[in-house]
Design a protein around this motif. Structure first.
Motif, PDB file in Angstrom:
ATOM      1  N   ARG A   1       0.836  -1.201   0.000  1.00 11.01           N
ATOM      2  CA  ARG A   1       0.000   0.000   0.000  1.00 11.01           C
ATOM      3  C   ARG A   1       0.874   1.256   0.000  1.00 11.01           C
ATOM      4  NH1 ARG A   1      -3.358  -0.727   4.582  1.00 11.01           N
ATOM      5  NH2 ARG A   1      -2.161   1.024   5.414  1.00 11.01           N
ATOM      6  N   GLU A   2       1.856   1.271   0.916  1.00 13.87           N
ATOM      7  CA  GLU A   2       2.805   2.390   0.932  1.00 13.87           C
ATOM      8  C   GLU A   2       4.034   1.934   0.150  1.00 13.87           C
ATOM      9  OE1 GLU A   2       2.957   5.142   3.641  1.00 13.87           O
ATOM     10  OE2 GLU A   2       0.800   4.878   3.920  1.00 13.87           O
ATOM     11  N   LYS A   3       4.229   2.525  -1.023  1.00 13.81           N
ATOM     12  CA  LYS A   3       5.379   2.092  -1.823  1.00 13.81           C
ATOM     13  C   LYS A   3       6.702   2.566  -1.218  1.00 13.81           C
ATOM     14  CE  LYS A   3       3.731   1.507  -6.552  1.00 13.81           C
ATOM     15  NZ  LYS A   3       3.873   2.078  -7.907  1.00 13.81           N
ATOM     16  N   ARG A   4       6.640   3.693  -0.505  1.00 14.34           N
ATOM     17  CA  ARG A   4       7.846   4.228   0.132  1.00 14.34           C
ATOM     18  C   ARG A   4       7.712   4.137   1.635  1.00 14.34           C
ATOM     19  NH1 ARG A   4      11.329   7.182  -2.908  1.00 14.34           N
ATOM     20  NH2 ARG A   4      10.587   7.515  -5.028  1.00 14.34           N
ATOM     21  N   PRO A   5       8.535   3.303   2.296  1.00 15.86           N
ATOM     22  CA  PRO A   5       8.461   3.243   3.755  1.00 15.86           C
ATOM     23  C   PRO A   5       8.904   4.575   4.377  1.00 15.86           C
ATOM     24  CG  PRO A   5      10.324   1.974   2.948  1.00 15.86           C
ATOM     25  CD  PRO A   5       9.560   2.423   1.734  1.00 15.86           C
ATOM     26  N   PHE A   6       8.508   4.806   5.624  1.00 20.97           N
ATOM     27  CA  PHE A   6       8.801   6.097   6.261  1.00 20.97           C
ATOM     28  C   PHE A   6      10.298   6.366   6.388  1.00 20.97           C
ATOM     29  CE2 PHE A   6       8.829   3.269   9.974  1.00 20.97           C
ATOM     30  CZ  PHE A   6       9.858   3.783  10.741  1.00 20.97           C
ATOM     31  N   TRP A   7      11.123   5.317   6.315  1.00 15.63           N
ATOM     32  CA  TRP A   7      12.568   5.488   6.495  1.00 15.63           C
ATOM     33  C   TRP A   7      13.316   5.591   5.166  1.00 15.63           C
ATOM     34  CZ3 TRP A   7      14.236   1.291   3.891  1.00 15.63           C
ATOM     35  CH2 TRP A   7      13.400   0.149   3.888  1.00 15.63           C
ATOM     36  N   SER A   8      12.567   5.697   4.045  1.00 18.47           N
ATOM     37  CA  SER A   8      13.235   5.624   2.735  1.00 18.47           C
ATOM     38  C   SER A   8      14.269   6.736   2.525  1.00 18.47           C
ATOM     39  CB  SER A   8      12.201   5.640   1.607  1.00 18.47           C
ATOM     40  OG  SER A   8      11.461   6.840   1.638  1.00 18.47           O
ATOM     41  N   GLN A   9      14.062   7.916   3.162  1.00 19.37           N
ATOM     42  CA  GLN A   9      15.066   8.992   2.983  1.00 19.37           C
ATOM     43  C   GLN A   9      16.262   8.842   3.884  1.00 19.37           C
ATOM     44  OE1 GLN A   9      11.942  12.162   2.163  1.00 19.37           O
ATOM     45  NE2 GLN A   9      13.126  11.120   0.591  1.00 19.37           N
TER      46      GLN A   9
END
Length: 339
Positions: A104-112
């Protein structure tokens, strides 16, 4: 003359030692003691592969969790870029996290916060016909069998002491110490009477496969291949409520087969042995202070436990936040009476 504040940290896994180092290096005029039933190489942290990847707790604001992960990543990244990296067991690893269905979320919150995060290309995904989406990124591997003794040395250099022993009740510590920091992980089931805490059993297999340089992690978190300095960690299991510390032979076979399906070259690897760790599972990590009534006084306890599978990934970030709470406790202390 300043009176020394006596601080005790319960637990010597990666969370306890990180917290103890932060306190010992940052608070002047204090004595810091770590009290633990087990030290490296016998802690849960020592079993972990130590690949930085953050879990998501449902009821904690995401920006707080992001800060925990980012502060840990940046701390370990600095070590990995220094001459201490080999002694600390901290280094960069590139690899893939793959999903059978697009999340659902393609980018996890830690991606940056990891390095070079991107979606996998079709050419990369061809290797995994059962999976249709993936993340490619560089993260950090922190090997606790090396990192914990390194942290321990750093802690002693900052004036800290380590005692082996068991504590069954915070009252036992109230006379000898002014502030208690509870990093006892699963030990808080009994020590803090925490009913929300439960073991999440993880079994891993170590193999010798020096040609493997990329990590591969299935998005369900159950199957993973994590190349390390001397061996490759294959996993795993997530068995909630399971206290078995013995390795299970059938599970070993099943873990090996699952990993070989993702990386067939592992068929030719040499099996080195298994390990089992009990993650301190909790719906939400607990990081807060409370006042403990002991006889006629209040003793502050700062809790920092319940990291689940994210102990290493959140260790330094939660240690820094714990340090802030301990600093508050120090400045709130009543001045010694001159009677």
């Amino acid at each position: 003359i300043m009176e020394r504040v006596r601080i005790i940290v319960v637990g010597a896994g990666v969370v306890g030692l990180s917290t103890a180092v932060c306190i010992a290096e940052s608070i002047p005029h204090c004595s810091v003691t770590v009290l633990a039933e087990k030290c490296s190489p016998d802690t849960t942290s020592d079993v972990a592969a130590g690949m930085l990847h953050a879990p998501l707790f449902p009821d904690i604001p995401v920006d707080r969790q992001k800060r925990w992960f980012k502060n840990t990543f940046d701390h370990l990244l600095t070590i990995s870029e220094s001459s201490e990296a080999a002694d600390a067991g901290v280094f960069l690893v590139f690899g893939w996290e793959i999903f059978r269905e697009v999340p659902r979320e393609k980018r996890p919150f830690w991606s940056q916060d990891v390095l070079g995060f991107r979606f996998m290309t079709d050419a990369e995904l061809k290797k995994f016909p059962q999976h249709k989406f993936g993340h490619a990124f560089t993260t950090i591997k922190c090997e606790c069998l090396t990192y914990l003794p390194w942290l321990e040395k750093r802690f002693r250099k900052a004036g800290g002491q380590i005692q082996l022993g068991r504590v069954t009740d915070f009252g036992q510590l109230c006379q000898g110490y002014d502030i208690i920091v509870n990093c006892s992980g699963l030990g808080s089931t009994a020590l803090a009477g925490d009913r929300q805490l439960h073991p999440v059993r993880g079994q891993i297999l170590k193999v010798y496969a020096p040609w493997l340089k990329h990590f591969i992690r299935d998005g369900d978190g159950l199957t993973y291949i994590y190349p390390g300095a001397k061996s490759v960690t294959l996993g795993g299991t997530r068995q909630a409520g399971d206290w078995r510390l013995m390795a299970d032979g059938e599970e070993r076979v099943e873990i090996f087969e699952r990993c070989c399906r993702l990386e067939p070259s592992l068929q030719k690897s040499l099996q080195l042995g298994d390990a089992v760790g009990l993650r301190p599972g909790r719906r939400n990590l607990r990081l807060e202070r409370e006042m403990y009534q002991f006889r006629n006084r209040q003793v502050p306890i700062v809790h920092n436990y319940g990291h689940g599978g994210g102990g290493i990934s959140l260790s330094w970030g939660t240690a820094l936040e714990t340090l802030q709470l301990v600093q508050q406790c120090v400045s709130d202390r009543p001045l010694p009476s001159r009677l």
